[in-house]
Each structure stands twice: as C-alpha cells, then as structure tokens.
Design an enzyme around this catalytic site. Structure first.
Site, PDB file in Angstrom:
ATOM      1  CG  HIS A 183      -0.122   0.345   2.779  1.00 52.28           C
ATOM      2  ND1 HIS A 183       0.012  -1.291   3.174  1.00 52.28           N
ATOM      3  CD2 HIS A 183      -0.108   1.125   3.489  1.00 52.28           C
ATOM      4  CE1 HIS A 183       0.517  -0.811   4.318  1.00 52.28           C
ATOM      5  NE2 HIS A 183       0.712   0.600   4.573  1.00 52.28           N
ATOM      6  CG  ASP A 190      -0.533  -3.779   2.501  1.00 57.71           C
ATOM      7  OD1 ASP A 190      -0.230  -3.996   1.176  1.00 57.71           O
ATOM      8  OD2 ASP A 190      -1.157  -3.030   3.275  1.00 57.71           O
ATOM      9  CB  SER A 231       4.007   1.038   6.402  1.00 54.58           C
ATOM     10  OG  SER A 231       3.182  -0.127   5.829  1.00 54.58           O
TER      11      SER A 231
END
Length: 1254
Positions: free
Chosen positions: A152, A174, A226
């Site tokens: 993402h 992901d 992240s």
C-alpha cells in the site's frame, strides 16, 4: 509535605589506623620504547576500527562540545554581567542554523533511548525509505536475502539497485517482495519465528508483545512508519509493521510475521488503518482538500466550519478534519486544552427533567443518560450542562457551565452535588459528560444552588456495584488478587465512540420582547439573530433581525414571539429539544470516559477445609460473600455443578481415577485424582479380602459372595438329600425281608456287566456296507486335520521369523509407536535392531493444543436508542421520510405543543404536528463490552514434545496431522493424525470476556427482541448494523417536547445474566480453554501415532555395550496404582561397564528410567508403576531379559493431587490369596457333593444287584 526538615544521622568519623601503612610493592618499570610501540599499535587499530562509512550525524547539538568553544567560555567567565547580556543578544541575532531552516526534515529525539539507538544502528544499512513527491511515504527492509515493502506504500525506494528490482505482489499479506543481489545479502536482516512474550524494539522505542499482539503506547508511531521492522535483542526481525489502530492508551500494530514453519502470517487488528502517508481528502463546496489542512477553522468562521464538518461527517478522515478545524494554524495551545477543544463547538442547553424539586421542570442540569457498566463502581452521566469550560467557551478546569433561559453561566464544580442514597464523589467532567463514584441507590440526583435558588434534577436509575469474578462482593477489597475487568477511563482520549450533535432549533425567549410605549420592541442578544413572528390586527409578520427593532403595528407583548437563532454552536441531539427547521446540520464528537480494559482487585474467599475419603472429597465452606462453587469430572462426561454458596455449608463429591476439579470463588482450580486404594488386605484373611474388594468393586464382590453362598447352600442341600436317599434305599430291603443278606463283594462283582466294543476295521466295514457317504466323510476328517496342521506349522515356522527379521531391519530407519495424548505422561520405548544395542526413546508431551478454525459471524453488545430531536410544525402537517437506520421507527402525531416554556410555542392549538423518530445503534462502550459469535470448524492439533532419542534431546512443536515432519539431529519425526476427531467446541461458540461458551446463537439477520443477537454487526467498527428490539413510539404528552417509546430489554444483558458456566469450567477430559487464538489445551483424549526415521549414526554396536551373564530381579517394594510406587532391584554380572537401555515389552509396568549405568558387577534400582496386584513382567536390559514378579499392596492415600502415570492394562484384578480362599470354599463344597454321589452310587449298585439276584 512535612512541617520539619528531616534529620539525617551524622557521618561517622573516619577510621584511623594506629599502625603505619605498609610500603607500596615495587614493580620493575617497563621499557619506554616498548610502551611507545604498544601505544602506536593501539592508535592504528583504533583508526582501522572507526574509519568506516558513517551516516550523517543527527540534528541537534553534539554530545560533547569542542575544546575551542569550551576554552572561549572559560576566558569569558571573568567578564562582567553586561558582556554576558551582550553575548546573549549577539547569539540571538547571529546567523540562523541552516538545519533549522529545512522544515521538511523531522526533528529527531535529542536523547534517544537504548532501544532506539540499537535499532537506528541496525537500520542504517538494511532499511530504505520509500520516497513520494519528496517525502518519506514508508520504508522497505531487506530480510533474509529478500526485499520486503508494503504494497500500500506508493513511491520509489531511495536506492538505485533496489528500486530497479522487479517485485512480486502478495496481496494477501499486503507485501511486495524480490530477491536482492548477491553482493547485498551480507547486510540483510535475519528473521526469527521465536516470539516469547515481552518487549521488542523498533525505531520509536519499545514494542510489547502479548497474546499474539504487538502494541505500543498511544502516539508512538504514525503514518509514514509502514514497513519498519520490529527487532529482538539479537537484532533479528520478528515482524514488519504495516499499520495500527488506537485502543485506549495503547496502539495495536498490524504486522507481518513468520510462524514455526517459516510461513508468512499477517495479523491485523479490527479497524486498523495503513500507516502510509496517503492523504485523506475531504470536501467543501465541491472542492477537495486534505482533511488535515482545511481552508477554514472554527475560531475564524464558526458557522462555515460547522457546515464543513456536517458535509464530511461520514468521511474516514473526519477525526483529522475535526482536529484541524478546531486548532487554527498559527495558534499554539497547551497540551491540557487538547482534551476540551472539541466541545468548544457546542453549548449547554435547557431540557425537560421529569423530577425536579417540585414536579417536572425545564432544568439547566437535565440528566440525559446514566451508565454504570464498569466494575469499579463509577457512574458516567450525560447532562445538558457542560464541564471544563467557562461561560465564554475557554478552558477552565473543575467548572460547570449551564444555560439559564438563553444566558450561559458558570459555577465551580465543587458547588455541584450528586447523590444517590448518599452523596457521590465527582471525579471529573468533560463536555456533556460527568464521571462520579456513587453508592448504591435506585435514583440519582444532581443539584446546585445559585443566587439562593436551588436547581435539581433526578432520574430513576438503579446504581449498584458490579463485581467482577466469582464472588459477589459489594465493595472493592483492600487485599486480594488482580483480575481483568472493565473500568471507566479517567481521561478523555479518543476511543472511537461518538455522540451526535446538530444545530439547535428555534427557542422562544420572552425576555427578548418588551413593550416600549405603545409598540413592541424586540432586542436580540449581541452577536446573534432572532426570528420574530407577530399577528397584529390581521397582519402577519415574520422576519429575522440581528439588532433592536420596533414593531408599531403591535401594541401587546402577547402578539409577538421572538425565537433565538444560533448557527455557530452545536447542541446534543436530544429528544427533549426541538429540531431546527429545514436541513439540520449535524456532526459528531467523541465520548469521553469510556469503558476500558483494566485490572481490578477481587477478594479471595477463605480456603475450604478439605477432608479426603475413599473416592470422595468433603468441602467445608465458609464464604464471606456469596461465592460460586463449580465442579466437574475430568472424564468424557464432565457432570459439572454450579452453585452459589451464601452461608457456611458442607458439600460432598465423588472422585474417580480420571480426576475431579473444583473452583471455589476467585481461587485457581484445584484437581484431585482417586487412587485404587481400599481398607482391608487383598493378601490377608477372608474377612480382610472381602472388606478390600467390597470397597473397590462393591457390585462384583456382592455378586461373587452371593454365588459362593448359593453354591455352598446347594452343595449342602444336595449332599443331605443324597445321603437321606441312600439311607432309605439301604434300609428298605432289610425292612421288607429281614433275613435276606447278600455278600458285599458279590454285589460289587456282579454290578459291572462286561462289554466289548468294535474294532476300527469293523466300524469302517459297517459304514462301507451300510452308509458310504459317512464313510468318506469320516475318511476326510484326518486329511483336513493334516492340512490345517500343515498350514499352522508353515505360519509358525516361516511367517513369524520373516516378520521379526523385517521389523528388525526396518527399525534401523523407521520406528512407529503410539503414545497417549495426555500432557505430562512420559512414554518410553526402545528400538531393537539386529546387531545393535537397543536404542531408548522417551517422549513427554508438555502441552497439546487443539485450535479450531473459526469464522466470525457477528458481534453483539448493548444497544443504545437514538432519538432525533422532534420536528415540529405549527399549524400544518408533516410526513415521515424513508427510514434507513437500524430498527428505525417514525410516526407523525397531531394536536401537540400548544405551549412551551417562555410563552406559547405555536399560535394554533390542534393543527400542530410533530414527527418523532427513534432508531437503534451500538452503545458507546461496545468496543470494550461485546460478545463475538463464531462458527467453529475442523481443528488442528499442535503438540509440544520433549523428545529424547538415545542421548540426544530436543523440545519441539509438532503438528499432529500425519504429514508435517520435524527434523532434529538427523531424526525425522512425523506425528498424527489424532486417533479421534473430538473437540470440546460445538459448531457455534460465543466468546465473551476472555471465555468461550457453547451457545446456539441465531443466524445473522435472524435476531429476536430480548434475546442474544438482537443487534448484530459483522465487526465492532463496521456500520452494517442489524437490530430487532421491538421499538414502538408512543404519543408525546402535550406541552412537553420529548419522544416516548417502549422497547424490549437488551438481549445481550439478559444473556450475560442467564449464561451457564463457560467451557473453562465445563469442558470434558479436563480441557483448559484459552483465547487469542481460541484453543483447548491438554485434553486427555485419544492417542497420537508417531513415526520415527532414525539414522544409523545413533545406533551402537552390540560389541560396544555390556552383556549380562547373570541377572536376578527382586521387588523390594510395590504399591500398585501409584505413581512409580514400585522399586525393583536387579543384581547382575556384566561383561563391562556401560550404559544400557531398560524397557518392559509388555504393558504390565511402566518404567521411570529409560537407561541405567552398569558396572561389571553390582545392582541397579529401577522404579516402575503398575496396576497389577501380582505383577510379573520381563525386564529388558540391553539385550538380556530378566523376569520380575511379586505382590503389590494398595496405596495408602485415597486422594492425590496429581494424575497417576501408571500402566492402565493389567492381567489380574483379584489377588492369589483371594483365589486360594475361593477355591478352598468351592473345593469344600465339591467334596461334599462327591461324597454324596459316591454314597448314592454304591447304594444304587447294591439295590440293583440285589433286585437282579432275587
């Protein structure tokens, strides 16, 4: 704190030695040239060590100041004060720091902690930022020779080599991944699946790992983090961060980690958001903008800001927009004001209270709602007044502001009283909410006094203390144990629950209307507008004014109505307030003081006095508070009991060999096992034998004694009858013929008639002549017998040796066995291989997990009834709009509201209409207090085994599926599948408060009012809410603004009251039930097949091991059915010293030792368990066998606190002594019968012979 300075003891005088100090020892001086060489070598090594590529130093001042600057400071130390001030001014007007001008760089922590320093050092060459439009959007890290980056996170890796790699996508996790070049693999992280509970490190400090979840303190970590790794103390990666979600005071992280097989696993908490710097967009006048950067703010344009918030009320970035709209750019606020900034958008209001000092009234402190669902005795109130703000809307702690007929006033919070049956203690207030601690009562009253006027409001609500645990205490104890509970948080942190706001409706204010001369004058408050409606001589006037105006057409005050209008403040969407006309701008604010997980101290009831009996336990209980007692059998049928004990009592229970458990109050569970013990002696006299077996096997003993008594009775009766019969037969001839006398010898000789049988040849000749079919049948019988015997000999002589040899050959590589699936029971065996010494194998399962595959069907919790402010239309009609909210009800009522406070509301009497709407939503505390309904499917089994093969040991985790092997020291082990597909979980289970219940809940969308599942949501945070609560709207009372309704009670609350004990207390086979994940541990059911593939290197040649030339086994002590209650001594003579494996091939006994050390001559002591009264087993020591046998006695203790690890198979349940007495008894009866039969035969022969002679 104390009025006086503390007095410290004086320092003791230094100790003076009266003797002279000894001389310092002399050492020869080193060569100065050698010292110079050592210093030069040290300097060179330091240069080689520290002359490496280093990153740019962090921002901020260096750790040590340069010497030059320090020297200048010392020189300037003697200057005057004036020069110092000048120096300060020069420093201020000096050139700016170029680093300070760069606003894009994030200011780093000047003093990072030890964990941060370690992670920063390890991240320097192994973590790479992902850049997007010149900003860091996330990170990519190199782990185990692979590049990992969150999928993402958009942007380009800030490394030319890694940015050019072609990645593969794994949308399930992901992640994007790629193999790094060979020259970069030396600088990659190592990963590990070992994650013991504790603290780990990442870029921002410590990360806590508990119950399979990674959490950090709230505020640590945010968007842009992240892809950062979480490291252990050895610098290995345990997880990669993807996002997070705030859960009260901590933030749960969404991570990707690895399991024991090296397979990637993703964990994502509910309502988690990704931590990339993707900007959330909001809308204003068809123009999008970043939610964190609104073009307007509340302090500058309040009305427009409220409209902007209303448009974006359902936007995912609403919280960011709300925070940015309240905090205007360029204005700095104190940290304490952050808790109260949201409620500056609102104002207090007056609302109807059902019970004031004198009946109902419109009170400035109307109580809207009361909640007391925590376990700490606190109450959360929602009122029409506000707390923490002054009358101007500025921050002012411990203050309450209220609305008094349009005027906002304030009062110190300590002048406000709250009481139930006794006064309450007010803890804090925030916005519309107040947190207090109240004693028990059936109503709650709030009041204050201002200008000699007392304002009060009371509502009926049962305030009571909600105890947690298994003891119904009424006050928190001073001492006890801590237990997980739910408490009201004493802060106003955002926790995801909202309260709905909207613009206030028009309120009549008669104080705005005055009579000036012969005309009516309306004066609106400063800064606000007023709506004026008049009916004067047939002329209707309706206009909005913002300054004083006279209406000459009207001559009386009753002809005009003035309505206060305010579009720059929100109020709570109360059913006691009218709704604004037209499209009402609505919003939402966070609810403070929500339920949160915490720790509560719970009391401990006095320990029960336990008395053990034969297979029984007696509990003498003395509870201080009503306490629950729960028991269960640790067998296939638990037969659980659940009782609330309020008074001293005595309870008796039966205990079996499979175990029994009881839980008393908040004490931990206690388990007991019965032993095969009984009074008497199985090897003693008859009465002792009968007493022993009567207590062990009462029915069998009674049946056996009855049979023996019947046999003895029949024997005596038969013998007596035969004796009498013989006597009569003997006397009858003599009575009839007194002079007849036959010699006894002649009678004996004549009674045996001679007979001669046919020979075999004659029999065959007879069959050939008369029945040839029978002849051939008789002839084929020996042939068939010969064939059967031949086949048996072939099996015995050929097949068995073949199987033995084949098994010995296969044992070199493979060995299969079966062990019980019970934690703590060690299983010992040996592998016999021709030409090699027996190889001992010991397996002890320390833990066995049964993890079902579960699917979350829905979440249910308390519901809250939302009521829109009633829409009122004077002199007209309205209709209901379409409903779209859960269980929404809408009704139109006519003939309402001819009056309202402050004067008449509507000029009409019966033509007025009101639209009432009510609907259902999740309660504010649903995030903390909810139940989850799961459907359970096939379960997987994990076994934690302690395995010893030979001299090699390992503790490993095995998946009991028959497919997944485990390798250690060259040994390949495959376990499973489990012998039974049993599971303690039903198809439908419910998880609540950390416990699991088997409950047949209704399907999604099929809930019934007042039952479990009356409201259903797929997750706690999802908006797909289903509700069925039997909500019915009632007609409002004329003259009051409200929305009355009736509704079924909460099915969730009713289920909590009526639920049975959880599986933790009722599961069969002694299962221990846990959550996160849902699993059952240590269920004593079934067995686990094991298959070993053993390499040749672990075997030892027979020539290298001792050989016994003579061995003798003696049982020194033997207690059957006891945990290793037998002791055997083996005297031997061995060929040499060494270590030998010991084993019992049969199941008669279980050995504690797997191997013993032997000398050339001596004795070895071996402990064993057996269930046999007369054990006789062959003991294998190396390649030799010795027979052990003897008598065992019953154990002395009736009840023990640990399970018996003895063999469950035995050959004799009755002792030899008992058999001896039994055969003696039957033998005596048989002798009587035989004597009677002999006498009867003699008499019969005599009588028949005499009759024939006559």
């Amino acid at each position: 704190m104390f009025p006086f300075q503390p007095m410290y003891p004086m320092q003791p005088m230094p100790y003076r030695n009266p003797f002279a100090a000894p001389r310092r020892p002399w050492f020869p001086r080193t060569d100065p040239f050698l010292a110079m060489q050592v210093q030069e070598l040290t300097r060179s090594m330091a240069n080689l060590t520290f002359k490496q590529r280093r990153d740019a130093p962090p921002e901020g001042p260096s750790a040590k100041k340069p010497k030059k600057e320090a020297s200048q400071k010392q020189k300037g130390g003697g200057q005057g004060k004036k020069k110092k001030n000048q120096g300060k001014k020069k420093a201020k007007t000096g050139p700016p720091n170029p680093k300070a001008q760069n606003g894009n760089k994030k200011k780093t922590n000047k003093k990072p902690g030890k964990r941060q320093r370690m992670v920063m050092k390890l991240e320097s060459d192994k973590t790479f930022p992902i850049m997007l439009e010149g900003k860091i959007n996330g990170y990519a890290c190199v782990v185990g020779g692979k590049l990992f980056r969150p999928m993402h996170v958009e942007g380009k890796i800030d490394n030319d080599v890694l940015a050019a790699l072609k990645t593969k996508k794994a949308s399930k996790y992901d992640l994007e991944y790629a193999d790094v070049p060979q020259n970069m693999r030396a600088d990659t992280f190592k990963y590990t699946h070992e994650k013991p509970q504790g603290y780990y490190s990442w870029h921002h400090g410590a990360v806590q790992y508990e119950n399979g979840r990674f959490t950090v303190p709230k505020g640590v970590g945010a968007k842009g983090d992240s892809g950062r790794p979480i490291l252990d103390n050895q610098g290995r990666v345990v997880a990669i961060v993807l996002g997070g979600v705030n859960e009260g005071s901590r933030t749960a992280l969404s991570v990707v980690m690895w399991n024991e097989k090296g397979v990637t696993v993703k964990y994502t908490p509910e309502n988690c958001e990704q931590w990339s710097l993707v900007t959330t967009m909001c809308l204003l006048a068809n123009v999008t903008f970043p939610c964190a950067q609104p073009p307007i703010c509340y302090d500058r344009k309040p009305a427009e800001t409220l409209a902007m918030l209303s448009v974006n009320v359902d936007n995912p970035g609403y919280d960011e927009l709300l925070e940015a709209a309240v905090k205007c750019p360029g204005r700095k606020r104190r940290s304490t004001e952050e808790l109260f900034k949201e409620y500056k958008l609102t104002r207090p209001y007056m609302a109807r209270c059902i019970r004031c000092a004198v009946g109902s009234c419109h009170s400035p402190i109307a109580i809207e709602a009361v909640k007391s669902d925590g376990h700490d005795g606190y109450v959360r109130l929602q009122t029409s007044s506000q707390y923490g703000l002054d009358s101007s809307g500025n921050l002012k702690g411990r203050t309450m502001r209220y609305d008094m007929h349009g005027t906002i006033k304030e009062i110190p919070l300590h002048q406000v009283s709250l009481h139930t049956s006794r006064p309450c203690h007010i803890v804090d207030g925030h916005g519309y909410f107040l947190l207090a601690r109240c004693p028990a009562g059936d109503s709650i009253t709030m009041e204050f006094k201002k200008d000699s006027v007392t304002h009060s409001c009371s509502v009926p609500y049962e305030v009571k203390f909600n105890p947690v645990g298994r003891e119904l205490y009424t006050h928190p104890p001073e001492h006890g144990v801590e237990q997980a509970c739910q408490v009201y948080a004493h802060d106003a942190q955002n926790r995801g629950a909202y309260v709905e706001m909207h613009l206030p409706g028009s309120e009549v204010d008669s104080s705005l209307v005055s009579l000036s001369g012969s005309s009516v004058t309306v004066t609106p408050p400063v800064g606000t507008s007023a709506l004026v409606e008049c009916e004067c001589g047939g002329t209707k006037i309706s206009e909005t004014i913002n300054k004083t105006k006279q209406f000459s057409q009207c001559t009386k005050k009753e002809q005009c109505r003035a309505y206060r209008l305010q579009n720059d403040k929100w109020v709570y969407n109360s059913d006691k307030l009218p709704k604004a006309a037209g499209a009402t701008l609505k919003g939402k604010l966070h609810v403070p003081f929500l339920l949160a997980d915490g720790k509560c101290t719970v009391p401990l009831a006095p320990e029960p006095m336990i008395t053990f009996g034969f297979r029984s336990v007696s509990l003498k209980l003395h509870p201080k508070n009503p306490t629950y007692l729960t028991t269960r059998q640790l067998a296939d049928e638990p037969h659980y009991t659940h009782e609330l004990i309020s008074e001293p009592a005595v309870r008796n229970f039966t205990v079996t060999e499979k175990g029994w458990e009881f839980v008393w109050g908040n004490h931990p569970p206690k388990r007991f096992w019965a032993q095969e013990t009984a009074p008497g002696n199985p090897h003693g006299l008859p009465h002792e034998v009968i007493t022993h077996y009567y207590h062990r096997y009462p029915m069998s003993t009674i049946l056996g004694l009855s049979i023996c008594a019947a046999i003895a009775t029949v024997s005596v009766a038969a013998s007596t009858w035969l004796f009498c019969r013989s006597r009569v037969a003997c006397l009858t001839p003599y009575r009839l013929t007194p002079n007849a006398r036959i010699p006894f010898c002649l009678a004996v000789l004549c009674c045996a008639r001679t007979a001669r049988a046919e020979t075999t040849w004659e029999s065959l000749d007879h069959l050939w002549n008369n029945n040839q079919q029978m002849f051939w049948i008789q002839l084929l019988i020996p042939l068939a017998a010969l064939i059967v015997v031949t086949r048996l000999l072939r099996c015995v002589c050929c097949v068995v040796p073949f199987l033995v040899m084949a098994g010995a050959a296969a044992g070199a590589y493979e060995h299969a066995t079966t062990m019980p699936s019970q934690a703590g029971i060690s299983y010992n065996t040996i592998v016999n291989r021709a030409g090699y010494a027996p190889l001992p194998i010991s397996i002890t399962p320390t833990k066995i997990k049964l993890i079902p595959t579960v699917n979350l069907e829905y979440v249910t919790c308390h519901y809250k009834t939302g009521m829109d402010s009633p829409a009122i239309k004077c002199c007209g009609s309205q209709e209901c709009t379409p409903t779209y909210r859960p269980d929404e009800q809408c009704k139109v009522f006519t003939g309402v509201y001819p009056f309202m406070w402050g004067g008449a509301y509507c000029f009409c009497d019966t033509e007025n209409t009101q639209v009432s709407k009510a609907y259902v939503m999740k309660s504010d505390d649903c995030l903390a207090d909810h139940a989850e309904a799961y459907k359970a499917h096939t379960a997987s089994v994990q076994a934690f085994l302690n395995i010893t093969v030979g001299e090699h040991s390992i503790v490993t985790t095995v998946y009991v599926n028959g497919e997944t092997p485990v390798n250690f020291n060259g040994v390949k082990l495959t376990a499973g599948p489990l012998s039974t597909a049993w599971t303690p979980f039903d198809r439908k289970i419910v998880q609540y408060a950390g416990e699991i219940y088997n409950y047949d809940f209704p399907e999604y969308g099929a809930g019934q009012p007042g039952a479990f599942g009356d409201i259903q949501s797929r997750t706690v945070s999802s908006s797909d809410l289903y509700a069925n609560t039997n909500l019915v709207l009632q007609r409002p009372k004329a003259g009051a603004i409200h929305v009355p309704y009736t509704q079924a009670p909460s099915g969730f609350e009713q289920w909590k009251k009526d639920k049975a004990p959880s599986l933790k207390f009722t599961a069969p086979f002694g299962c221990e039930i846990y959550t996160n994940p849902i699993r059952a541990e240590n269920c004593a059911v079934g067995s686990i097949p094991l298959a070993f593939d053993i390499p040749d290197a672990l075997f030892t040649r027979v020539s290298e091991t001792p050989t016994l030339s003579a061995a003798e086994c003696t049982l020194n002590e033997c207690v059957y059915s006891s945990d290793f209650g037998g002791i055997a001594t083996v005297k031997y003579s061995a060929s040499k010293s060494g270590k030998c494996a010991v084993h019992v091939p049969s199941g008669t006994a279980t050995l504690k030792e797997a191997a013993v050390e032997l000398t050339e001559q001596g004795s070895a002591t071996i402990h064993f368990s057996t269930a046999n009264i007369h054990p006789e087993f062959r003991l294998q020591i190396c390649t030799s066998y010795v027979t052990c046998k003897g008598d065992c006695h019953p154990p002395k203790d009736h009840i023990v606190t640990h399970p018996q690890y003895h063999a469950q198979t035995f050959t004799a349940a009755v002792s030899k002594t008992a058999w001896t007495w039994l055969t003696s008894l039957l033998g005596g009866s048989a002798v009587i019968i035989i004597i009677g039969l002999v006498l009867a035969t003699i008499v019969a022969m005599y009588v028949l012979t005499n009759q024939k002679h006559n």
